[in-house]
Scaffold this motif. Structure first.
Motif, PDB file in Angstrom:
ATOM      1  N   GLN A 385       0.846  -1.540  -0.405  1.00 56.92           N
ATOM      2  CA  GLN A 385       0.097   0.041   0.209  1.00 56.92           C
ATOM      3  C   GLN A 385       1.328   1.369   0.628  1.00 56.92           C
ATOM      4  OE1 GLN A 385      -0.687  -2.945   1.818  1.00 56.92           O
ATOM      5  NE2 GLN A 385      -2.406  -3.612   0.746  1.00 56.92           N
ATOM      6  N   ILE A 386       1.527   1.335   1.099  1.00 60.31           N
ATOM      7  CA  ILE A 386       2.836   2.253   0.947  1.00 60.31           C
ATOM      8  C   ILE A 386       3.428   2.601  -0.409  1.00 60.31           C
ATOM      9  CG2 ILE A 386       4.955   2.963   1.909  1.00 60.31           C
ATOM     10  CD1 ILE A 386       3.830   2.065   4.300  1.00 60.31           C
ATOM     11  N   GLU A 387       4.292   0.912  -1.137  1.00 63.88           N
ATOM     12  CA  GLU A 387       4.146   1.283  -2.538  1.00 63.88           C
ATOM     13  C   GLU A 387       3.412   2.098  -3.366  1.00 63.88           C
ATOM     14  OE1 GLU A 387       6.188  -1.574  -5.853  1.00 63.88           O
ATOM     15  OE2 GLU A 387       5.519  -2.468  -3.735  1.00 63.88           O
ATOM     16  N   ASP A 388       2.793   1.371  -3.430  1.00 61.13           N
ATOM     17  CA  ASP A 388       1.130   1.844  -4.212  1.00 61.13           C
ATOM     18  C   ASP A 388       1.158   3.803  -3.854  1.00 61.13           C
ATOM     19  OD1 ASP A 388       0.714   0.035  -5.554  1.00 61.13           O
ATOM     20  OD2 ASP A 388      -1.327  -0.680  -4.321  1.00 61.13           O
ATOM     21  N   ALA A 389       1.486   3.888  -3.175  1.00 58.26           N
ATOM     22  CA  ALA A 389       1.309   5.600  -2.371  1.00 58.26           C
ATOM     23  C   ALA A 389       2.317   6.408  -3.258  1.00 58.26           C
ATOM     24  CB  ALA A 389       0.881   6.234  -1.199  1.00 58.26           C
TER      25      ALA A 389
END
Length: 419
Positions: A385-389
């Motif tokens: 999720q952090i990578e996507d952000a």
């Protein structure tokens, strides 16, 4: 490489949805069993390697008549989303590949990697390049490819225009302006399918030279609203505002971006070394090399480029054909087999004693030992999720959003998803 490769840690959630297979193939007669032959599944995402792997598999089956190998090939984005589900089912992927970073950590946490630490074939790999497949001193996966995730550029074009590889952000902009003056788009950016996944690495490598930056982001010691990431977003905005990347970059797919470079409409492709062979297939007259943008002044630059040890070979712990699976990995790691794979796919490898015959590989092999490259920062983000952000903040800026506003929105997602 002058710097050591770093081990990624962390986990991502499950909840994966199985998608349709993009293609399946094996070596000669691999779809049927002969006598007591055992069929194993080799699951990976490199559809462009199908032909050479078919040949390698046919040779393996001739040398090992009691084993048949079937390739199960999926698009890379689908592979990242569904591989763990398929491994859990156990029917696919006796031998499988893993991306480093978030996917490796997720599969390892789920217990689907067989321990390969004691296997003799581990010694066939360069010890300095396989740490990314380790966790807690255990070798779970063996990276096969050594990829340089930074733009490929048309060296012949640069020579014709009298351009040198820029050593600073000022020089990079001067180079790009010269290309524009000659009606050449500086950078072909495949935003529709690859997006900033590769290009972000070299764009941030000197803005945030701390190799622990994303670990600190995930544990709360860093923020995307700090200078290192806001400047990276500002640099991306500059590329768009000055026309250094093509119009509708977010709507351009990989094939179209490669065609721009092959047709010499663009000077650089914002992906990595893994596309050099495909570009040469499109235009054999191209002379190619690698070029990472240096986004700081020369005196402030720490790194010259980006490396990734990837396409990590592994054995499914749920498989009941582990001996046959290990025999296939052993075969792939033999220098003569690895050399065939390297030269026919245009990939540098992590296997010892590989002989690079192709001109493109020979001309870029200096990046392995003579340049200070950094392990791909994106793969050190171990929370999906952090990578996507992080990636979405770049896309939002390229879509017109203010860099600080994009950073603030992404940071909010980071704070909601910290472990």
């Amino acid at each position: 490489m002058k710097n050591r490769l770093w081990l990624a840690t962390g986990t991502v959630g499950l909840g994966l949805i199985l998608g349709a297979c993009a293609g399946e193939s094996g070596g000669e007669d691999s779809s049927s069993e002969s006598g007591d032959a055992t069929q194993i599944s080799f699951m990976h995402w490199r559809g462009e390697d199908k032909a050479v792997l078919d040949e390698i598999i046919a040779d393996f089956e001739e040398a090992n008549p009691d084993i048949r190998v079937e390739q199960n090939i999926y698009p890379s984005d689908q592979y990242q989303a569904t591989a763990q589900r398929m491994l859990q089912e156990g029917s696919t992927g006796d031998v499988f590949t893993s991306f480093p970073g978030a996917q490796f950590e997720s599969i390892q946490s789920a217990g689907f990697f067989e321990d390969l630490s004691g296997e003799e074939f581990v010694s066939n790999f360069d010890e300095s390049l396989i740490a990314v497949g380790q966790k807690d001193d255990t070798q779970y996966a063996l990276p096969y490819q050594l990829v340089f995730n930074m733009p490929v550029y048309n060296k012949g074009m640069f020579d014709e225009l009298g351009l040198e590889v820029p050593k600073s952000w000022t020089e990079f902009q001067e180079m790009a302006d010269t290309l524009l003056e000659n009606d050449i788009t500086p950078i072909a950016f495949p935003g529709a399918d690859i997006g900033p996944n590769q290009f972000m690495n070299s764009m941030m490598m000197n803005n945030a030279p701390d190799e622990d930056i994303f670990e600190k982001l995930q544990n709360g010691d860093e923020s995307l609203t700090n200078e290192w990431w806001v400047k990276t977003l500002e640099d991306f905005k500059l590329l768009a505002d000055k026309g250094y990347i093509q119009d509708d970059a977010l709507g351009t797919n990989q094939d179209s971006a490669m065609a721009m470079v092959a047709n010499e409409e663009a000077a650089m492709l914002a992906t990595g070394s893994y596309h050099m062979n495909s570009l040469l297939d499109l235009n054999p007259d191209l002379e190619l090399d690698l070029l990472a943008p240096i986004t700081v002044e020369e005196s402030e630059a720490t790194y010259e480029g980006i490396n990734t040890a990837t396409f990590m070979l592994a054995v499914n712990s749920n498989s009941d054909k582990k001996d046959q699976a290990k025999a296939f990995i052993d075969y792939l790691s033999q220098p003569e087999v690895a050399s065939k794979y390297a030269n026919e796919t245009g990939q540098h490898l992590t296997v010892n004693d590989v002989e690079y015959e192709s001109e493109a590989l020979q001309n870029t092999s200096y990046w392995i030992d003579e340049r200070n490259t950094r392990f791909q920062p994106r793969f050190l983000i171990t929370n999906a999720q952090i990578e996507d952000a992080v990636l979405s903040s770049i896309e939002n800026v390229l879509g017109g959003e203010d860099p600080m506003a994009a950073a603030e929105a992404a940071q909010q997602i980071v704070e909601e998803n910290r472990e």
